[in-house]
Design a protein around this motif. Structure first.
Motif, PDB file in Angstrom:
ATOM      1  N   LYS A   8       0.842  -1.205   0.000  1.00 40.92           N
ATOM      2  CA  LYS A   8       0.000   0.000   0.000  1.00 40.92           C
ATOM      3  C   LYS A   8       0.877   1.254   0.000  1.00 40.92           C
ATOM      4  CE  LYS A   8      -3.820  -2.178   2.510  1.00 40.92           C
ATOM      5  NZ  LYS A   8      -4.597  -2.193   3.776  1.00 40.92           N
ATOM      6  N   PHE A   9       1.943   1.214   0.783  1.00 43.89           N
ATOM      7  CA  PHE A   9       2.864   2.348   0.865  1.00 43.89           C
ATOM      8  C   PHE A   9       3.473   2.651  -0.491  1.00 43.89           C
ATOM      9  CE2 PHE A   9       7.153   4.005   1.376  1.00 43.89           C
ATOM     10  CZ  PHE A   9       6.966   5.069   2.237  1.00 43.89           C
ATOM     11  N   ALA A  10       3.893   1.609  -1.212  1.00 42.17           N
ATOM     12  CA  ALA A  10       4.556   1.785  -2.503  1.00 42.17           C
ATOM     13  C   ALA A  10       3.583   2.234  -3.585  1.00 42.17           C
ATOM     14  CB  ALA A  10       5.243   0.491  -2.926  1.00 42.17           C
ATOM     15  N   ASP A  11       2.318   1.916  -3.430  1.00 44.25           N
ATOM     16  CA  ASP A  11       1.328   2.327  -4.419  1.00 44.25           C
ATOM     17  C   ASP A  11       0.961   3.807  -4.270  1.00 44.25           C
ATOM     18  OD1 ASP A  11      -0.586   1.413  -6.561  1.00 44.25           O
ATOM     19  OD2 ASP A  11      -2.039   2.200  -5.113  1.00 44.25           O
ATOM     20  N   SER A  12       1.060   4.326  -3.045  1.00 51.32           N
ATOM     21  CA  SER A  12       0.568   5.681  -2.764  1.00 51.32           C
ATOM     22  C   SER A  12       1.313   6.800  -3.498  1.00 51.32           C
ATOM     23  CB  SER A  12       0.580   5.940  -1.255  1.00 51.32           C
ATOM     24  OG  SER A  12       1.888   5.878  -0.734  1.00 51.32           O
ATOM     25  N   SER A  57       9.911   9.289 -13.621  1.00 48.21           N
ATOM     26  CA  SER A  57       9.512   7.995 -14.186  1.00 48.21           C
ATOM     27  C   SER A  57      10.329   6.855 -13.582  1.00 48.21           C
ATOM     28  CB  SER A  57       9.683   8.012 -15.711  1.00 48.21           C
ATOM     29  OG  SER A  57       8.788   8.924 -16.309  1.00 48.21           O
ATOM     30  N   THR A  58      11.615   7.088 -13.398  1.00 47.37           N
ATOM     31  CA  THR A  58      12.479   6.068 -12.802  1.00 47.37           C
ATOM     32  C   THR A  58      12.069   5.780 -11.368  1.00 47.37           C
ATOM     33  OG1 THR A  58      14.304   6.795 -14.218  1.00 47.37           O
ATOM     34  CG2 THR A  58      14.868   5.450 -12.306  1.00 47.37           C
ATOM     35  N   TYR A  63       9.008   2.206  -7.229  1.00 50.47           N
ATOM     36  CA  TYR A  63       7.889   1.926  -6.330  1.00 50.47           C
ATOM     37  C   TYR A  63       6.978   0.832  -6.895  1.00 50.47           C
ATOM     38  CZ  TYR A  63       9.197   5.556  -3.091  1.00 50.47           C
ATOM     39  OH  TYR A  63       9.883   6.290  -2.155  1.00 50.47           O
ATOM     40  N   ILE A  64       6.860   0.757  -8.213  1.00 45.48           N
ATOM     41  CA  ILE A  64       6.126  -0.350  -8.816  1.00 45.48           C
ATOM     42  C   ILE A  64       6.836  -1.667  -8.522  1.00 45.48           C
ATOM     43  CG2 ILE A  64       5.490  -1.411 -11.028  1.00 45.48           C
ATOM     44  CD1 ILE A  64       4.972   1.468 -12.063  1.00 45.48           C
ATOM     45  N   TYR A  65       8.160  -1.633  -8.546  1.00 40.37           N
ATOM     46  CA  TYR A  65       8.954  -2.827  -8.231  1.00 40.37           C
ATOM     47  C   TYR A  65       8.704  -3.278  -6.791  1.00 40.37           C
ATOM     48  CZ  TYR A  65      13.187  -5.733  -7.819  1.00 40.37           C
ATOM     49  OH  TYR A  65      14.071  -6.753  -7.622  1.00 40.37           O
ATOM     50  N   ILE A  66       8.654  -2.310  -5.868  1.00 44.64           N
ATOM     51  CA  ILE A  66       8.341  -2.660  -4.477  1.00 44.64           C
ATOM     52  C   ILE A  66       6.945  -3.257  -4.397  1.00 44.64           C
ATOM     53  CG2 ILE A  66       7.897  -1.757  -2.161  1.00 44.64           C
ATOM     54  CD1 ILE A  66      10.034   0.342  -2.644  1.00 44.64           C
ATOM     55  N   ARG A  67       5.982  -2.579  -5.015  1.00 49.61           N
ATOM     56  CA  ARG A  67       4.575  -3.001  -4.917  1.00 49.61           C
ATOM     57  C   ARG A  67       4.326  -4.375  -5.521  1.00 49.61           C
ATOM     58  NH1 ARG A  67       0.512   0.025  -8.740  1.00 49.61           N
ATOM     59  NH2 ARG A  67       1.524  -1.466 -10.148  1.00 49.61           N
ATOM     60  N   ASP A  68       4.906  -4.648  -6.692  1.00 48.32           N
ATOM     61  CA  ASP A  68       4.553  -5.849  -7.446  1.00 48.32           C
ATOM     62  C   ASP A  68       5.516  -7.018  -7.266  1.00 48.32           C
ATOM     63  OD1 ASP A  68       2.483  -4.311  -8.352  1.00 48.32           O
ATOM     64  OD2 ASP A  68       3.298  -3.990 -10.364  1.00 48.32           O
ATOM     65  N   GLN A  69       6.764  -6.737  -6.898  1.00 46.06           N
ATOM     66  CA  GLN A  69       7.739  -7.816  -6.715  1.00 46.06           C
ATOM     67  C   GLN A  69       8.203  -7.947  -5.261  1.00 46.06           C
ATOM     68  OE1 GLN A  69       7.995  -6.162  -9.960  1.00 46.06           O
ATOM     69  NE2 GLN A  69       6.975  -8.044 -10.598  1.00 46.06           N
ATOM     70  N   LEU A  70       8.720  -6.875  -4.698  1.00 49.26           N
ATOM     71  CA  LEU A  70       9.352  -6.979  -3.381  1.00 49.26           C
ATOM     72  C   LEU A  70       8.358  -7.245  -2.257  1.00 49.26           C
ATOM     73  CD1 LEU A  70      12.142  -4.240  -3.493  1.00 49.26           C
ATOM     74  CD2 LEU A  70      12.208  -6.631  -4.210  1.00 49.26           C
ATOM     75  N   THR A  71       7.065  -7.104  -2.523  1.00 52.01           N
ATOM     76  CA  THR A  71       6.062  -7.436  -1.504  1.00 52.01           C
ATOM     77  C   THR A  71       5.358  -8.759  -1.813  1.00 52.01           C
ATOM     78  OG1 THR A  71       4.425  -6.086  -2.689  1.00 52.01           O
ATOM     79  CG2 THR A  71       5.625  -5.037  -0.893  1.00 52.01           C
ATOM     80  N   GLU A  94      13.734   1.319  -0.480  1.00 59.61           N
ATOM     81  CA  GLU A  94      12.925   2.532  -0.540  1.00 59.61           C
ATOM     82  C   GLU A  94      13.764   3.755  -0.187  1.00 59.61           C
ATOM     83  OE1 GLU A  94      10.384   5.790   0.318  1.00 59.61           O
ATOM     84  OE2 GLU A  94      11.474   4.757   1.915  1.00 59.61           O
ATOM     85  N   ILE A  95      14.654   3.628   0.791  1.00 59.64           N
ATOM     86  CA  ILE A  95      15.572   4.722   1.124  1.00 59.64           C
ATOM     87  C   ILE A  95      16.467   5.033  -0.075  1.00 59.64           C
ATOM     88  CG2 ILE A  95      17.549   5.387   2.563  1.00 59.64           C
ATOM     89  CD1 ILE A  95      16.268   3.744   4.831  1.00 59.64           C
ATOM     90  N   TYR A  96      16.955   3.980  -0.705  1.00 55.93           N
ATOM     91  CA  TYR A  96      17.797   4.124  -1.899  1.00 55.93           C
ATOM     92  C   TYR A  96      17.063   4.895  -2.994  1.00 55.93           C
ATOM     93  CZ  TYR A  96      20.532   2.508  -5.968  1.00 55.93           C
ATOM     94  OH  TYR A  96      21.282   2.430  -7.124  1.00 55.93           O
ATOM     95  N   LEU A  97      15.780   4.613  -3.175  1.00 53.05           N
ATOM     96  CA  LEU A  97      14.980   5.317  -4.178  1.00 53.05           C
ATOM     97  C   LEU A  97      14.923   6.809  -3.896  1.00 53.05           C
ATOM     98  CD1 LEU A  97      11.839   3.067  -4.847  1.00 53.05           C
ATOM     99  CD2 LEU A  97      13.715   3.561  -6.419  1.00 53.05           C
ATOM    100  N   ARG A  98      14.676   7.166  -2.643  1.00 58.30           N
ATOM    101  CA  ARG A  98      14.562   8.583  -2.297  1.00 58.30           C
ATOM    102  C   ARG A  98      15.897   9.311  -2.438  1.00 58.30           C
ATOM    103  NH1 ARG A  98      13.633   9.060   2.800  1.00 58.30           N
ATOM    104  NH2 ARG A  98      13.272   6.882   3.409  1.00 58.30           N
ATOM    105  N   TYR A  99      16.962   8.677  -2.013  1.00 59.40           N
ATOM    106  CA  TYR A  99      18.275   9.319  -2.153  1.00 59.40           C
ATOM    107  C   TYR A  99      18.646   9.436  -3.631  1.00 59.40           C
ATOM    108  CZ  TYR A  99      19.655   9.733   2.711  1.00 59.40           C
ATOM    109  OH  TYR A  99      19.739  10.133   4.019  1.00 59.40           O
ATOM    110  N   GLY A 100      18.327   8.411  -4.416  1.00 60.89           N
ATOM    111  CA  GLY A 100      18.606   8.480  -5.843  1.00 60.89           C
ATOM    112  C   GLY A 100      17.803   9.575  -6.521  1.00 60.89           C
TER     113      GLY A 100
END
Length: 232
Positions: A8-12, A57-58, A63-71, A94-100
């Motif tokens: 849910k977090f990754a979809d938001s 977009s990246t 976040y799609i990767y978190i939502r659909d694979q990592l969960t 997720e931290i890596y995504l934000r820093y990136g």
């Protein structure tokens, strides 16, 4: 956080990210009409908007990767990773995504403004190679847009913590406070910043969009025949 909560977090963030991309699409379309040569010649003034859109977009893909694979526990079962570490891996990704996101946005912005300064005056700011603070300070003064100084200072201070794993360690050893979108953010010497949320990063893109449209459409900048990238 359990995997279902991570889903849910990754979809938001996906819809808010698309909304900011829509803001950029409008500018890109407007510039295609007003300044067609900018698109034809890969002008740096246009490339910031396309570059920022690509960063968004990246981030969405992450976040799609978190939502659909990592969960998806069945996805993890195919991997040689200890299952008791799954939540930790998702959290770190997720931290890596934000820093990136933050660092790539900063890179696109820095490259663009250095190119603009060099096009205005090839001798200014040591040929566009001085500190980034001197680059945007020069440009804001030149275009009389100093109202955006806190925006650039704010992101620069956030970005500089990349060298110290998120801890604010300025060379002058002094705390710093900056107001961004009506809220005060405190950078405390020796302490880790804890406010680099995804929502804040989206707000940065939106505020940069406003500032850069204002700067690029100032007569002294918009009248430049061409702003070449990668030449500073």
């Amino acid at each position: 956080m359990e995997l279902i909560e991570w889903k849910k977090f990754a979809d938001s963030p996906l819809s808010p990210t698309e909304s900011v991309k829509d803001e950029l699409r409008l500018i890109i379309a407007e510039y295609r009409r007003k300044f067609p040569s900018w698109e034809q010649n890969n002008d740096a003034r246009r490339s910031w908007f396309t570059g920022a859109k690509l960063v968004l977009s990246t981030s969405q893909l992450g976040y799609i990767y978190i939502r659909d694979q990592l969960t998806d526990i069945t996805w993890w079962k195919e991997k040689t990773i200890e299952h008791n570490m799954i939540n930790e891996h998702v959290r770190e990704f997720e931290i890596y995504l934000r820093y990136g996101f933050s660092n790539m946005l900063f890179t696109v912005t820095e490259e663009t403004l250095r190119s603009v300064v060099r096009s205005v005056d090839s001798t200014a700011c040591n040929g566009g190679t001085s500190s980034f603070e001197s680059i945007y300070t020069y440009l804001l003064k030149l275009t009389k847009k100093q109202q955006y100084l806190d925006l650039f200072n704010f992101h620069r201070l956030i970005r500089n913590t990349i060298h110290t794993n998120g801890v604010f360690r300025p060379t002058n050893h002094r705390d710093k406070s900056i107001t961004f979108m009506g809220k005060q953010y405190n950078f405390v010497c020796g302490e880790k910043i804890d406010f680099q949320s995804y929502e804040l990063l989206l707000n940065l893109v939106s505020q940069y969009k406003v500032a850069l449209v204002d700067i690029f459409e100032a007569d002294i900048i918009s009248s430049l025949p061409h702003v070449e990238r990668f030449k500073w």
